[in-house]
Design a protein around this motif. Structure first.
Motif, PDB file in Angstrom:
ATOM      1  N   PRO A   1      71.606 -22.938  67.169  1.00 50.12           N
ATOM      2  CA  PRO A   1      71.660 -22.866  68.631  1.00 50.12           C
ATOM      3  C   PRO A   1      72.675 -21.865  69.156  1.00 50.12           C
ATOM      4  CG  PRO A   1      72.643 -24.910  67.832  1.00 50.12           C
ATOM      5  CD  PRO A   1      71.969 -24.271  66.662  1.00 50.12           C
ATOM      6  N   THR A   2      73.726 -21.587  68.376  1.00 48.62           N
ATOM      7  CA  THR A   2      74.744 -20.652  68.856  1.00 48.62           C
ATOM      8  C   THR A   2      74.256 -19.209  68.871  1.00 48.62           C
ATOM      9  OG1 THR A   2      75.641 -20.660  66.598  1.00 48.62           O
ATOM     10  CG2 THR A   2      76.717 -22.083  68.221  1.00 48.62           C
ATOM     11  N   THR A   3      73.062 -18.947  68.345  1.00 48.48           N
ATOM     12  CA  THR A   3      72.510 -17.590  68.439  1.00 48.48           C
ATOM     13  C   THR A   3      71.903 -17.319  69.808  1.00 48.48           C
ATOM     14  OG1 THR A   3      70.352 -18.261  67.558  1.00 48.48           O
ATOM     15  CG2 THR A   3      72.020 -17.533  65.957  1.00 48.48           C
ATOM     16  N   TYR A   4      71.606 -18.367  70.562  1.00 48.97           N
ATOM     17  CA  TYR A   4      71.024 -18.155  71.889  1.00 48.97           C
ATOM     18  C   TYR A   4      71.693 -19.013  72.970  1.00 48.97           C
ATOM     19  CZ  TYR A   4      68.285 -22.171  70.194  1.00 48.97           C
ATOM     20  OH  TYR A   4      67.894 -23.379  69.649  1.00 48.97           O
ATOM     21  N   MET A   5      72.737 -19.764  72.603  1.00 50.65           N
ATOM     22  CA  MET A   5      73.505 -20.549  73.565  1.00 50.65           C
ATOM     23  C   MET A   5      74.994 -20.284  73.333  1.00 50.65           C
ATOM     24  SD  MET A   5      71.515 -24.223  73.261  1.00 50.65           S
ATOM     25  CE  MET A   5      72.655 -25.079  74.377  1.00 50.65           C
TER      26      MET A   5
ATOM     27  N   ALA B   1      80.568 -22.674  73.604  1.00 48.28           N
ATOM     28  CA  ALA B   1      81.205 -23.684  74.456  1.00 48.28           C
ATOM     29  C   ALA B   1      80.172 -24.657  75.014  1.00 48.28           C
ATOM     30  CB  ALA B   1      81.958 -23.001  75.598  1.00 48.28           C
ATOM     31  N   GLU B   2      78.985 -24.172  75.314  1.00 48.33           N
ATOM     32  CA  GLU B   2      77.924 -25.043  75.833  1.00 48.33           C
ATOM     33  C   GLU B   2      77.428 -25.988  74.751  1.00 48.33           C
ATOM     34  OE1 GLU B   2      73.502 -24.455  77.805  1.00 48.33           O
ATOM     35  OE2 GLU B   2      75.021 -22.897  78.129  1.00 48.33           O
ATOM     36  N   VAL B   3      77.285 -25.477  73.549  1.00 53.99           N
ATOM     37  CA  VAL B   3      76.862 -26.324  72.427  1.00 53.99           C
ATOM     38  C   VAL B   3      77.894 -27.422  72.186  1.00 53.99           C
ATOM     39  CG1 VAL B   3      76.404 -26.371  69.940  1.00 53.99           C
ATOM     40  CG2 VAL B   3      75.518 -24.483  71.330  1.00 53.99           C
ATOM     41  N   GLU B   4      79.173 -27.058  72.215  1.00 53.59           N
ATOM     42  CA  GLU B   4      80.223 -28.039  71.975  1.00 53.59           C
ATOM     43  C   GLU B   4      80.304 -29.070  73.101  1.00 53.59           C
ATOM     44  OE1 GLU B   4      83.546 -25.444  71.471  1.00 53.59           O
ATOM     45  OE2 GLU B   4      83.282 -25.321  69.268  1.00 53.59           O
TER      46      GLU B   4
END
Length: 729
Positions: A291-295, A298-301
């Motif tokens: 998910p960190t490739t497109y989000m 900080a939002e993922v966390e």
């Protein structure tokens, strides 16, 4: 470090430290004991997700789309009854786990791990796919829930009310059941979903019973495409005929109370409702998705900080149901148990050959009450004056109508549905008088939406009816072909034959229609139907054959649970004459109801050995028109009517052309991808005869005088026959 590891370690650290997210206090009817049960289901769902990733990394598991973040669906399961049929989103492991708690004798952990391992012992799919599903839990498996399951959920809900009025022999849903259907917020935008919502609202608006609970699990994201904040509420909170409920899926107390209210509304009012549940998606979409490739990280966390299991620990503590230490112990014990059982599950056998994979393409036969057909008095009462016409030659459309009347008399579980099939009696009059004979419950005039028509049929089939949906024109099928391929045909395959969609799909199609047509009303391509494993495709060439074949098609659906398409050649509906005006040679008397053309039985006309013309549908008619000229050229001919286009009746065809020196295949479908390709290959492999084919061009069909110029004609058949077999010069 993978996000699943991060979420796991965060959980252990935060629970141990008492660092739990803030939220509302627990409230509502959920008991403390039931709340602990929901938490246990959530923990099991979470650790199954983690284990699936470990299994994939080790090469012993093959599917990692998980349910982490959607653990609140356990509360929805608890609010429903285990006999409420449930068409589930693929993130609903917690729902199935919790439902298993409601049914004695379930081994849900073992079963789901077998599914992860693609073991033949997996009780739902037999190792063919990792799917949620269970016969005992009333959960038909879904293989891709990007909205394609919503139309059949509408059909299943409709079937509950229909079964109250006329209960089929093989009905499985109680009269007070509801249908449940869950999906993601991204899927809610799909045209298939929108059609299902509209059909449900349209039905409810007219006060027709439709006990259906839609459930949107709104995690705000469709992989890299976010759902705008407030979009689902804005678009669904005020729809006519669809009651809206909303809750926080991170709060099992709120979710249970709201789901209970929604289910009660649907069950008592017999109207559809929309349950909007806020969820989050933990990890990526699947194992390989980061998910960190497109989000933003900080939002993922921030999402991970709202882990629903952390919320559940807080709620359980505040409700006095479970301490933090107790919650942590359940979490760790569940992890150890899943790991221990997985070690054994990965050793269980898997599919090894094509025969094993294909074993469930054809569903098992089912016992049916014997029927001798309607008696003379019943037939006389229903047919009325039409019965006198049976002995006189009739056109195809009339004979199909008579056959449908007899079949509906004999089998009260038959229900027809489609555009204009009832009051109007069909575009070509094929279903005239059937609504007055059998009522609107069995002759359903539907919306102008092919997906809804087929979804209605699929859902009703799962509750014991034998649906006979009609698609008005073959070209219209393409609007909804995934309902046949992706839903109806795959269900027995992915459920190891435990769930089926028996039906006879009637379609008016093929070419040669004069004066009304073009490519939307004349479609000579059947490739999409012949490409579906397990589907039977039947095409009659005259009215008497149509009646006899239709009886076999209904038997195949009713007794053998087969998915059958009955393709009726439009141009032959009114055909009377063969050679000369008013000769009436293409009309037939109505065959006795006992007469049947069995599946795989081909038609043979003539005994000539110079040439066999192998054809179907309009090609049979045209070949008979050409026969005089061919035989006048000294060629002894026989005409073979294939009748069954999928699967091809290969053994019968081989026997039918035995002794012929030449074989001409006349195919009104297209040169590329048409039926002739398969027939040429078959006869090349099995016959020593000289082969040729005459097909339609790779073209759409025009309106006006050129309506037939791209397809075989009597003249072109004559020319091709003489060129192949010789004849007198």
């Amino acid at each position: 470090m993978g996000r699943s590891v991060i979420v796991h370690e965060n959980f252990l650290r935060r629970v141990a430290a008492g660092d739990l997210p803030e939220g509302r206090a627990p409230a509502g009817p959920l008991s403390r004991e039931a709340a602990v049960s929901l938490y246990r289901s959530g923990c099991l769902s979470r650790h199954l997700d983690r284990t699936s990733r470990a299994m994939q990394a080790a090469g012993t598991g093959f599917y990692t789309i998980g349910s982490s973040g959607h653990e609140g669906m356990a509360a929805v399961a608890a609010a429903l009854r285990p006999t409420d049929i449930a068409f589930l989103h693929y993130r609903d492991a917690a729902f199935q786990i919790q439902r298993a708690e409601q049914v004695p004798g379930q081994t849900i952990l073992w079963d789901m791990l077998l599914s992860f391992a693609s073991s033949t012992e997996d009780p739902i799919s037999g190792g063919r796919h990792k799917v949620l599903g269970s016969k005992a839990l009333f959960i038909p498996p879904q293989t891709s829930t990007i909205a394609s399951h919503l139309p059949k959920a509408v059909g299943a809900a409709y079937s509950i009310g229909a079964a109250r009025r006329q209960r089929p022999e093989h009905a499985i849903l109680p009269d007070d059941a509801i249908a449940f259907c869950s999906f993601g917020d991204a899927s809610a935008n799909h045209s298939t979903a929108q059609g299902a919502f509209n059909a449900a609202q349209w039905t409810s608006y007219q006060s027709v019973p439709l006990p259906l609970l839609f459930c949107c699990e709104d995690n705000g994201i469709g992989i890299s495409t976010k759902t705008p904040k407030g979009w689902i509420a804005a678009t669904f909170s005020a729809r006519p005929g669809l009651k809206y409920f909303a809750c926080d899926g991170l709060d099992i107390f709120d979710t249970y109370a709201t789901a209970l209210a929604a289910a009660d509304y649907v069950r008592t009012r017999r109207k559809p409702a929309f349950l909007h549940i806020r969820t989050i998606r933990l990890y990526g979409h699947a194992g390989a998705d980061m998910p960190t490739t497109y989000m933003p990280k900080a939002e993922v966390e921030a999402e991970e900080a709202q882990d629903p299991l952390l919320h559940s620990v807080r709620l359980l503590q505040e409700a006095g149901a479970l301490s933090g230490a107790g919650a942590l112990a359940i979490y760790e014990e569940t992890a150890a148990r899943v790991s221990r059982v997985a070690t054994e599950a990965v050793t269980r056998p898997r599919l090894k050959d094509a025969q094993g994979v294909m074993a469930s393409l054809i569903p098992p036969a089912r016992p049916c009450r014997p029927t001798n057909g309607p008696g003379p008095e019943a037939r006389a009462s229903v047919f009325g004056s039409d019965l006198k016409q049976a002995a006189e030659p009739q056109i195809m459309s009339k004979l199909i109508n008579m056959a449908l009347t007899d079949l509906m008399l004999a089998h009260p579980e038959i229900v027809m549905m489609g555009e204009d099939v009832g009051r109007k009696g069909g575009v070509y009059g094929v279903t005239q008088k059937l609504q007055s004979r059998f009522g609107p419950d069995r002759m359903i005039d539907t919306l102008l939406d092919e997906q809804s028509i087929l979804g209605l049929a699929i859902g009703m089939a799962q509750n014991g009816f034998v649906p006979m949906p009609e698609i008005q024109f073959l070209a219209y099928l393409h609007n909804a072909e995934d309902q046949i391929r992706g839903e109806a045909a795959t269900l027995p395959f992915f459920s190891n034959g435990q769930f089926t969609n028996p039906m006879v799909l009637r379609i008016a199609g093929l070419g040669y229609q004069k004066g009304f047509g073009g490519h939307f009303h004349n479609d000579n391509s059947v490739a999409v139907l012949r490409d579906i494993p397990g589907l039977i495709l039947a095409v009659p060439s005259n009215g008497a054959d149509a009646a006899r074949m239709l009886r076999e098609c209904v038997r195949l659906a009713r007794e053998e649970q087969r998915l059958v398409t009955f393709l009726e050649p439009i141009a032959l509906y009114p055909m009377r004459d063969l050679h000369d005006d008013k000769d009436g040679l293409w009309m037939r008397p109505y065959p006795d109801p006992s007469e049947v053309i069995r599946f795989g039985e081909v038609g043979i006309d003539g005994a000539g050995t110079d040439l066999a013309i192998v054809t179907f549908g309009n090609g049979v008619y045209l070949s008979h028109k050409a026969r005089r000229a061919i035989e006048a050229a000294g060629i002894r001919v026989r005409i073979i009517d294939t009748r069954w286009l999928s699967p091809l009746p290969k053994e019968a065809l081989t026997a039918a052309v035995a002794g012929c020196e030449h074989i001409l295949i006349v195919d009104e479908t297209r040169h590329s991808g048409g039926v002739a390709e398969a027939l040429m290959a078959h006869f090349h492999e099995t016959s020593g005869a000289k082969l040729a084919r005459l097909t339609a061009e790779d073209s759409f069909i025009a309106t006006g005088p050129a309506y037939a110029v791209t397809m075989p004609s009597a003249d072109s058949i004559t020319t091709a026959a003489i060129a192949l077999a010789g004849g007198r010069s």
